[in-house]
Design a protein around this motif. Structure first.
Motif, PDB file in Angstrom:
ATOM      1  N   ASP A  35     -44.654 -76.576  -8.823  1.00 43.26           N
ATOM      2  CA  ASP A  35     -45.464 -75.613  -8.071  1.00 43.26           C
ATOM      3  C   ASP A  35     -44.582 -74.742  -7.177  1.00 43.26           C
ATOM      4  OD1 ASP A  35     -47.702 -74.202  -7.313  1.00 43.26           O
ATOM      5  OD2 ASP A  35     -48.506 -75.740  -5.972  1.00 43.26           O
ATOM      6  N   GLU A  86     -54.050 -69.910 -12.757  1.00 45.19           N
ATOM      7  CA  GLU A  86     -54.646 -71.155 -12.373  1.00 45.19           C
ATOM      8  C   GLU A  86     -55.929 -70.990 -11.571  1.00 45.19           C
ATOM      9  OE1 GLU A  86     -52.778 -73.315  -8.969  1.00 45.19           O
ATOM     10  OE2 GLU A  86     -51.188 -71.798  -9.147  1.00 45.19           O
ATOM     11  N   HIS A 140     -52.650 -79.994 -10.407  1.00 48.18           N
ATOM     12  CA  HIS A 140     -52.542 -80.686  -9.109  1.00 48.18           C
ATOM     13  C   HIS A 140     -53.294 -82.027  -9.108  1.00 48.18           C
ATOM     14  CE1 HIS A 140     -51.021 -76.800  -8.154  1.00 48.18           C
ATOM     15  NE2 HIS A 140     -52.192 -76.229  -7.963  1.00 48.18           N
ATOM     16  N   HIS A 159     -45.566 -76.098 -14.179  1.00 47.20           N
ATOM     17  CA  HIS A 159     -46.318 -75.321 -13.171  1.00 47.20           C
ATOM     18  C   HIS A 159     -45.327 -74.720 -12.185  1.00 47.20           C
ATOM     19  CE1 HIS A 159     -50.185 -74.712 -10.717  1.00 47.20           C
ATOM     20  NE2 HIS A 159     -49.209 -74.157  -9.997  1.00 47.20           N
ATOM     21  N   ARG A 174     -45.818 -81.920  -4.956  1.00 49.00           N
ATOM     22  CA  ARG A 174     -46.123 -81.288  -3.664  1.00 49.00           C
ATOM     23  C   ARG A 174     -46.028 -82.317  -2.539  1.00 49.00           C
ATOM     24  NH1 ARG A 174     -51.221 -77.419  -4.855  1.00 49.00           N
ATOM     25  NH2 ARG A 174     -52.400 -79.340  -4.530  1.00 49.00           N
ATOM     26  N   HIS A 181     -56.577 -74.636 -11.058  1.00 54.93           N
ATOM     27  CA  HIS A 181     -56.129 -75.219  -9.793  1.00 54.93           C
ATOM     28  C   HIS A 181     -57.267 -76.045  -9.184  1.00 54.93           C
ATOM     29  CE1 HIS A 181     -54.635 -74.923  -5.506  1.00 54.93           C
ATOM     30  NE2 HIS A 181     -55.928 -75.077  -5.318  1.00 54.93           N
TER      31      HIS A 181
HETATM   32 ZN   LIG Z   1     -52.397 -74.237  -7.555  1.00 57.69          ZN
END
Ligand SMILES: [Zn+2]
Length: 626
Positions: free
Chosen positions: A447, A309, A385, A79, A409, A352
């Motif tokens: 990400d 996404e 995620h 990603h 993240r 997402h």
């Molecule tokens: Zn995203």
């Protein structure tokens, strides 16, 4: 690099490249470790011991002596906003890896002085206040001081942006500018903007402001993309799955990678997704794309992998953990139509979804379509995620044949997440072990580039240690993974998401010749040193696309960074700590020499003890010892 004891001669099936004297982690359960391998026509032809590949060395074979280093399959970020990142890379000053705000501001000051009139200095993600010794953000006053006349835009995660006075002037924000929906322009007395923009919780205010900055044109976009891909190669990445993104239009913004693919100049394999850009127009966009292109079209270098996404804007939950979770309005109507359209036309997708509340609503739609026999109908699909996904939702994802893609993240936002939701929730964000225990495919990535850094070793460190870049421990041992599993999430799992599990992610005859020779042994370095690992030699499809330290100069040529005032021309990308051994060939050589010296000294003692030498026999020129 010459190899002692071997006399090259004409051989049948001579390899293009041989890597020998290596500690190869193949990722292949049938043969997990090897010492050498051979590549011909982009594919691996032999894996074994040095003696097994020696007969494949011909006069034209490039022989890489790994000098006993660890070799791993090329990494795959599942990603990454690599296409958008490439179009902007040379315009951005990167604070990735910088350890103090003082240094970050010094870089900014120097870059502002080098930036011509009309251009901006922008720092767009890849860092967090927690990584700085000072543990704080810069203030607008500090930006004004560092750059009195050059517009400066500093993006901090998906939370806020800090602009100096010149940038506020350039974008035209005044006391009369209204706050955009879901965002806030922070104001001082009299309503004048003070330079802070807040995602509350929508990051649109941040991106729409950034979009007012000058963009690259023409050839510079291609050069920027090439430099970004090479920066990714620097860390051993050989593949990425692009997640599309806001302000990334198809086909316009895909032109640079498409041209590079046509000319054979990509140094990273890219599978990409298509993301409808305009709220209210998503179904029309998807319909148009379904008529134009097909997933799987393309080749091993550039291939469409499906939609996402985002499928519809209204279903997107923003991940600003400094703000409360957004309550989404009813989105199921259009969302169901979009998923139905994709399934009916054989399109897989990625979606997402940050919070379990969103995931549960999405799953209800999928289950309704499944009852009609429409989902997943043989298509690959996954959630991206999933920081707060519940065990129950994981069971439902497994039942529908879905996969997951997780990113670090929380390496960057972990402290804010823990402050809002508590350490218990942070310990399970995301619940990686629960995902793996269900047998789900769980691919890892970053990400990058607007929250996380693209450095995969920072992400691997997070997977293995459960810690943020600021050192805060979030995930306890029972929700961490061992190094081997983390690497598999960064290699084979990503390959599975693009249907390439038989050719990518492992080092085995018949698979792509994609690998990295590492600066330090990932499997044995102290855990806290994992983020400092780099590749010293990266090979993609048998091409050497990155070479450093002992291999400097062996990689393919690259045009100079353009424009010449680019921050990348001065500072490069990720700022190495200097603790790893990759960039400092001189230091590595000195360390090796030190080891040799120590060995000689031990040997001398051994000889003295046995009367084979006197205590005064010196192995070195006496000057050396003075
Ligand atoms: Zn995203």
């Amino acid at each position: 690099m010459p190899v002692g004891g071997l006399v090259p001669r004409a051989v049948e099936n001579a390899a293009d490249v041989v890597v020998r004297n290596a500690k190869i982690h193949t990722g292949d359960a049938r043969r997990p470790e090897a010492g050498a391998l051979a590549i011909r026509d982009g594919l691996i032809t032999a894996v074994g011991a040095d003696a097994d590949v020696a007969p494949l060395i011909g006069p034209a074979t490039t022989v890489v002596d790994a000098l006993g280093r660890r070799v791993v399959p090329g990494l795959n970020d599942a990603h990454l906003h690599v296409i958008r990142g490439g179009l902007n890379y040379v315009l951005e000053l990167r604070w990735d890896g910088v350890t103090s705000l003082r240094r970050a501001l010094a870089m900014l000051r120097e870059q502002a002085a080098r930036t011509p009139k009309g251009q901006w200095v922008r720092v767009v993600g890849g860092w967090s206040a927690e990584q700085f010794a000072e543990r704080r953000l810069p203030t607008p006053a500090e930006l004004n001081e560092a750059a009195p006349d050059t517009p400066v835009f500093v993006l901090h995660l998906y939370q806020s942006a800090i602009l100096n006075r010149a940038a506020l002037r350039a974008v035209g924000y005044t006391a009369d500018t209204p706050d955009p929906r879901g965002g806030r322009i922070v104001r001082g007395r009299g309503g004048e903007p003070n330079g802070m923009l807040l995602a509350a919780p929508s990051a649109l205010v941040l991106y729409s402001t950034l979009a007012k900055a000058p963009a690259l044109e023409g050839e510079d976009r291609r050069t920027s993309t090439r430099h970004f891909l090479r920066e990714l190669n620097r860390f051993g990445l050989t593949s990425a799955i692009d997640a599309a993104g806001g302000f990334q239009n198809f086909p316009e913004n895909y032109a640079a990678v498409t041209e590079l693919a046509r000319e054979g100049l990509l140094t990273l394999r890219i599978a990409y997704h298509l993301f409808p850009q305009t709220p209210g127009q998503e179904l029309a966009d998807l319909t148009r794309w379904i008529e134009t292109v097909r997933p799987g079209d393309g080749d091993e270098w550039l291939r469409l992998n499906g939609a996402g996404e985002n499928l519809t804007w209204a279903a997107a939950d923003f991940e600003n953990f400094a703000e409360p979770r957004p309550e989404l309005d009813s989105y199921e109507g259009e969302f169901e139509k979009a998923v139905r359209l994709l399934m009916e036309h054989g399109w897989g997708f990625r979606l997402h979804a940050t919070y379990d509340e969103t995931i549960r609503r999405d799953l209800a739609v999928f289950e309704k379509l499944a009852a009609e026999g429409l989902f997943p109908a043989g298509n690959r699909w996954l959630f991206d995620h999933a920081e707060t996904v519940s065990p129950d939702s994981l069971d439902r994802i497994a039942a529908l044949g879905g996969a997951l893609s997780v990113q670090n993240r929380l390496s960057f936002q972990g402290e804010v997440f823990a402050r809002r939701y508590g350490p218990g929730a942070a310990a399970e964000a995301p619940p990686i072990r629960a995902m793996l225990d269900r047998g789900l495919t769980v691919a890892a990535g970053t990400d990058a580039t607007r929250v996380s850094s693209y450095n995969p070793w920072v992400a691997l460190h997070w997977l293995v240690s459960g810690r943020t870049v600021g050192g805060t421990a979030l995930r306890p041992r029972q929700n961490r993974v061992d190094r081997r599993t983390a690497l598999a999430m960064y290699t084979t799992a990503g390959a599975a998401l693009t249907g390439e599990q038989d050719v990518k992610g492992v080092l085995r005859p018949g698979c792509y010749g994609d690998l990295a020779v590492l600066s330090d042994d990932y499997f044995t370095v102290p855990e806290q040193d994992i983020p400092d690992i780099e590749s010293v030699l990266t090979i993609v499809g048998g091409r050497i696309v990155h070479a450093a330290a002992d291999y400097e100069g062996m990689d393919e040529e690259l045009p100079a960074v353009s424009p010449d005032w680019s921050p990348v021309a001065r500072f490069g990308g990720y700022q190495a700590s200097g603790r790893g051994s990759a960039p400092a060939a001189g230091a590595r050589q000195a360390e090796l020499l030190g080891e040799v010296v120590a060995e000689s000294e031990l040997h001398r003692h051994w000889r003295v003890e046995r009367g084979l030498a006197t205590a005064h026999t010196q192995p070195f020129d006496p000057c050396f010892l003075l």
